[in-house]
Motif scaffolding. Structure first.
Motif, PDB file in Angstrom:
ATOM      1  N   ALA A 131      -2.236   2.436   4.483  1.00 44.39           N
ATOM      2  CA  ALA A 131      -1.523   2.596   3.723  1.00 44.39           C
ATOM      3  C   ALA A 131      -0.454   4.093   4.001  1.00 44.39           C
ATOM      4  CB  ALA A 131      -1.551   2.740   2.515  1.00 44.39           C
ATOM      5  N   ASP A 178       4.089   1.612  -3.546  1.00 49.70           N
ATOM      6  CA  ASP A 178       4.240   2.136  -1.651  1.00 49.70           C
ATOM      7  C   ASP A 178       5.771   2.694  -1.774  1.00 49.70           C
ATOM      8  OD1 ASP A 178       5.042  -0.076  -1.347  1.00 49.70           O
ATOM      9  OD2 ASP A 178       3.433   0.180   0.658  1.00 49.70           O
ATOM     10  N   ASP A 181       7.333   6.519  -7.182  1.00 53.63           N
ATOM     11  CA  ASP A 181       6.167   6.723  -7.561  1.00 53.63           C
ATOM     12  C   ASP A 181       6.929   7.495  -8.874  1.00 53.63           C
ATOM     13  OD1 ASP A 181       3.531   8.264  -8.500  1.00 53.63           O
ATOM     14  OD2 ASP A 181       5.022  10.023  -8.449  1.00 53.63           O
ATOM     15  N   THR A 205       1.932   6.667  -1.713  1.00 58.65           N
ATOM     16  CA  THR A 205       1.135   5.571  -2.477  1.00 58.65           C
ATOM     17  C   THR A 205       1.500   6.479  -4.140  1.00 58.65           C
ATOM     18  OG1 THR A 205      -1.456   6.638  -3.337  1.00 58.65           O
ATOM     19  CG2 THR A 205      -0.985   4.633  -1.404  1.00 58.65           C
ATOM     20  N   SER A 206       1.947   5.947  -5.324  1.00 61.70           N
ATOM     21  CA  SER A 206       2.310   5.921  -6.413  1.00 61.70           C
ATOM     22  C   SER A 206       0.872   6.676  -6.935  1.00 61.70           C
ATOM     23  CB  SER A 206       2.401   4.936  -6.975  1.00 61.70           C
ATOM     24  OG  SER A 206       2.189   3.884  -7.218  1.00 61.70           O
ATOM     25  N   LEU A 239      -4.153   0.880  -4.684  1.00 56.90           N
ATOM     26  CA  LEU A 239      -3.390   2.008  -3.181  1.00 56.90           C
ATOM     27  C   LEU A 239      -4.253   3.313  -3.848  1.00 56.90           C
ATOM     28  CD1 LEU A 239       0.009   0.743  -2.810  1.00 56.90           C
ATOM     29  CD2 LEU A 239      -1.430   0.372  -1.065  1.00 56.90           C
ATOM     30  N   SER A 241      -5.037   7.131  -2.504  1.00 53.04           N
ATOM     31  CA  SER A 241      -4.843   9.287  -1.575  1.00 53.04           C
ATOM     32  C   SER A 241      -5.437   9.998  -2.371  1.00 53.04           C
ATOM     33  CB  SER A 241      -3.967   9.307  -1.536  1.00 53.04           C
ATOM     34  OG  SER A 241      -3.033   8.339  -0.815  1.00 53.04           O
ATOM     35  N   GLY A 261      -2.735   6.896   3.340  1.00 49.74           N
ATOM     36  CA  GLY A 261      -3.066   6.000   2.220  1.00 49.74           C
ATOM     37  C   GLY A 261      -4.068   4.887   2.436  1.00 49.74           C
ATOM     38  N   ALA A 263      -4.942   0.991   1.758  1.00 47.98           N
ATOM     39  CA  ALA A 263      -4.026   0.036   0.674  1.00 47.98           C
ATOM     40  C   ALA A 263      -5.612  -1.081   0.951  1.00 47.98           C
ATOM     41  CB  ALA A 263      -3.176  -1.078   1.682  1.00 47.98           C
TER      42      ALA A 263
END
Length: 268
Positions: A131, A178, A181, A205-206, A239, A241, A261, A263
């Protein structure tokens, strides 16, 4: 234009200005609000999917997909696929002549496209995909994120970190978007170099939740993620990170290193 009853969800959302970025749930819904202003607007759907099953989705019932000309119907029994029918709705709107199995080149192409729609909608397997590509340099190189295990309802998977600074604080993010955030109040991807991080430190990613861990002496970490046994989660996406504290990271006064990221699609 092709429309479906499930499009009411996205259409009402558009009309009231609600966000359609529903966390962790995969949606097959297209907003039709533009047609209210311009009935001749370009089509927003290329295909429509429908199905009818009993309590056991593979024990009787059917799934069907159509485009602006062809319709594929797949009938199921306890053994799986029992029969298939392909119709040319322009030439045969009452679906009296099954084109299978002897199809023309165009009919075969239509079958393949509609078959892919049915398989995609009914796919209940889980998995991992990148991601956002990249990651930025830390003192031990560019750290990597990976997934392992079984991302399915009622089960668990793990998210690993490798190549990070040893014996350092690392935060595993758990997010659902994505695109935006809420923690930073900013669209994604977010370039963290503007906050003092190094080149290429981009958040894809959030950050709805953060799980803290300390990396090993080799710069690795593994965090298990349990998935609730809730059928509504099937087909949804989570998601991840990693954000790593690394004061020795080059060209990085903030001392924050970010991985690309990951997913995770939740399966059955």
């Amino acid at each position: 234009a092709l429309v479906s009853a499930v499009d009411l969800f996205a259409t009402v959302g558009e009309l009231v200005g609600a966000s359609l970025d529903v966390p962790v749930v995969r949606l097959d819904s297209v907003g039709l609000a533009p047609y209210l202003a311009d009935p001749s607007a370009a089509p927003r759907r290329e295909t429509v999917y429908t199905e009818a099953f009993g309590t056991n989705p593979d024990d009787g019932g059917f799934a069907a997909a159509r485009d602006d000309r062809y319709k594929l119907i797949r009938r199921y029994d306890a053994g799986g696929v029992a029969a298939e029918e392909l119709y040319d709705l322009l030439a045969d709107p009452f679906e009296t002549t099954n084109l299978l199995p002897a199809t023309t080149t165009d009919e075969s192409a239509a079958y393949d496209a509609l078959d892919a729609v049915i398989l995609a909608v009914r796919d209940d397997s889980g998995g991992f995909e990148p991601a956002g590509a990249g990651g930025c340099f830390g003192s031990s190189g560019v750290p990597a994120i990976a997934g392992a295990g079984t991302p399915a309802v009622g089960s668990a998977y793990a998210v690993s970190l490798a190549g990070a600074a040893p014996s350092s604080l690392a935060l595993l993010s758990i997010g659902v978007s994505d695109a935006f955030d809420a923690r930073f109040g900013a669209p994604l991807p977010l370039d963290l170099s503007t906050a003092g991080a190094g080149p290429g430190c981009v958040l894809f990613t959030s950050l709805e939740a953060l799980v803290p861990v300390v990396t090993s002496s080799s710069g690795g970490a593994v965090t298990p993620i349990g998935v609730p046994d809730l059928p509504v989660l099937i087909g949804g996406t989570v998601l991840h990170s990693w954000l790593v504290s690394d004061d020795a990271a080059p060209w990085n006064p903030a001392g924050i290193v970010v991985t690309s990221g990951l997913a995770v699609t939740i399966g059955a």
